[in-house]
Scaffold this active site. Sequence first.
Site, PDB file in Angstrom:
ATOM      1  N   GLY A  46       0.831  -1.196   0.000  1.00 42.28           N
ATOM      2  CA  GLY A  46       0.000   0.000   0.000  1.00 42.28           C
ATOM      3  C   GLY A  46       0.863   1.244   0.000  1.00 42.28           C
ATOM      4  CD  GLN A  51       3.162   5.551   2.756  1.00 44.15           C
ATOM      5  OE1 GLN A  51       2.141   5.033   2.313  1.00 44.15           O
ATOM      6  NE2 GLN A  51       4.187   4.839   3.187  1.00 44.15           N
ATOM      7  CB  CYS A  88       4.886   1.911   7.342  1.00 45.25           C
ATOM      8  SG  CYS A  88       4.410   3.372   6.420  1.00 45.25           S
ATOM      9  CG  LEU A  89       6.548   0.851   1.349  1.00 43.69           C
ATOM     10  CD1 LEU A  89       5.978   1.217  -0.017  1.00 43.69           C
ATOM     11  CD2 LEU A  89       7.690  -0.147   1.210  1.00 43.69           C
ATOM     12  CG  HIS A 130      -0.812   0.798   7.228  1.00 42.08           C
ATOM     13  ND1 HIS A 130       0.139   0.305   8.100  1.00 42.08           N
ATOM     14  CD2 HIS A 130      -0.152   1.680   6.425  1.00 42.08           C
ATOM     15  CE1 HIS A 130       1.312   0.880   7.844  1.00 42.08           C
ATOM     16  NE2 HIS A 130       1.159   1.715   6.822  1.00 42.08           N
ATOM     17  CD  GLU A 131      -1.287   2.206   2.712  1.00 40.76           C
ATOM     18  OE1 GLU A 131      -0.885   3.374   2.562  1.00 40.76           O
ATOM     19  OE2 GLU A 131      -0.528   1.282   3.075  1.00 40.76           O
ATOM     20  CG  HIS A 134      -0.075   6.438   5.655  1.00 44.41           C
ATOM     21  ND1 HIS A 134       1.073   6.917   6.253  1.00 44.41           N
ATOM     22  CD2 HIS A 134       0.183   5.135   5.379  1.00 44.41           C
ATOM     23  CE1 HIS A 134       1.968   5.938   6.345  1.00 44.41           C
ATOM     24  NE2 HIS A 134       1.451   4.837   5.826  1.00 44.41           N
TER      25      HIS A 134
HETATM   26 NI    NI Z   1       2.330   2.987   5.690  1.00 47.77          NI
END
Ligand code: NI
Length: 149
Positions: A46, A51, A88-89, A130-131, A134
């Site tokens: 995701g 991000q 998470c990236l 999660h997304e 963000h």
């Molecule tokens: Ni994330």
Amino acid sequence: MALRDIVTDPNPTLRKKCRQVEVFDEKLGRLLDDMRETMRHADGVGLAGPQIGILRRIAVVEVDDFYIEFVNPVIVKTKGEQDGGEACLSVPEKSANVKRPYKVTVDYQDRTGKAMTVTAEGFIARAFCHEIDHLDGILFYDRAKEGRE
Ligand code: NI
């Protein structure tokens, strides 16, 4: 399509509340294409607007053969509970156990502005939560801390 740079914690961009998308144009489509490419390149499941430094309510999720693009997503219904690990990236080298609903229903728009609804459970539901977090400046480990209190 182009790869975008991924913003990493503690960059303040990750803590901002994103604005609604109001214009559904080619630029939005290109942005979503870039997000998909960037997510795949980074081997993620995701990616959300902040991000890549875009403070708009957009996110992509891809789990195995399932791919979805969210514009202005809102979780409208949840059911049950699940515990599981998240990473998470934007938060390299960290993971935590996070409690999430087992099943979620999300109202959103597609890249053309069409109103859509999706329901998912298990890991995909976790990725949605999660997304969407963000988009409100929430990172997964915030919720892990809450869980321990
Ligand atoms: Ni994330």
